[in-house]
Scaffold this motif. Sequence first.
Motif, short mmCIF file in Angstrom:
data_model
loop_
_atom_site.label_atom_id
_atom_site.label_comp_id
_atom_site.label_asym_id
_atom_site.label_seq_id
_atom_site.Cartn_x
_atom_site.Cartn_y
_atom_site.Cartn_z
N ALA A 128 0.91 -1.02 0.06
CA ALA A 128 -0.15 0.09 -0.05
C ALA A 128 1.00 1.44 0.23
N GLU A 129 1.95 1.13 0.63
CA GLU A 129 2.72 2.41 0.78
C GLU A 129 3.44 2.70 -0.53
N GLY A 130 3.74 1.54 -1.35
CA GLY A 130 4.25 2.00 -2.69
C GLY A 130 3.13 2.54 -3.68
N ALA A 131 1.90 1.86 -3.47
CA ALA A 131 1.03 2.57 -4.42
C ALA A 131 0.89 4.02 -3.99
N LEU A 132 0.63 4.49 -2.55
CA LEU A 132 0.27 5.61 -2.25
C LEU A 132 1.62 6.47 -2.74
N MET A 133 2.98 6.19 -2.42
CA MET A 133 3.83 6.92 -3.03
C MET A 133 3.97 7.41 -4.54
N ALA A 134 3.53 6.33 -5.30
CA ALA A 134 3.42 6.53 -6.75
C ALA A 134 2.36 7.59 -7.06
#
Length: 199
Positions: free
Chosen positions: A41-47
Amino acid sequence: MRSFKGLTRGLVSVAALCVAGWAVPIAAQVEPSPQIRATDAEGALMALRQAGYKAEAQPREGDNDTALIEITTRDGAIFVQFSDCDEAVPEYCETLVLSTSWNRNTPMTDDVVAESNRRFKYVSIWKDEEGDPIMQWAILTGDAGIAQLLFLNAVQRYLDVVRDFDTIAFDDDGSDDADGSKRGVQETAAAAAPAAAEI
């Protein structure tokens, strides 16, 4: 007859420089796109944030909940749900679901829902128990994930569909609001919905 001896020597010299390390490394020429996974989820949020979206994470609140990202635009909000999660490890999910709902004054008719599903072929639209429309687009990532660019393109395409549907959502509803400001707030728990289309 022309002599190619000098040219041959030049080519040999260039080849020697490449072997010696003067050539640009392949890894530097083509950098792989970051992968987006429903397990991260953190990767999607950062993207999303790096792409300029106003995105906020809503963590799980209970055993039956899933993580959620809210994307706020000038037209209203859409949500990224993390679905198909392992019961033993709730953070391990396989599918990202782009999701939106609308709050009508009156229930939407079945004919409008059916026509909307025919028109917007990449998403799934249905009604909740109060007759309000819900739209979703499921993106299976699995362990391998999908390219970040593909994920961001899907988000933008979904936003375009949502904006097109905004006027339909409030047609014949007795409401002056047709700009998305009455889009509903998503529950963190995954909705019991028909299978949505996958990219």
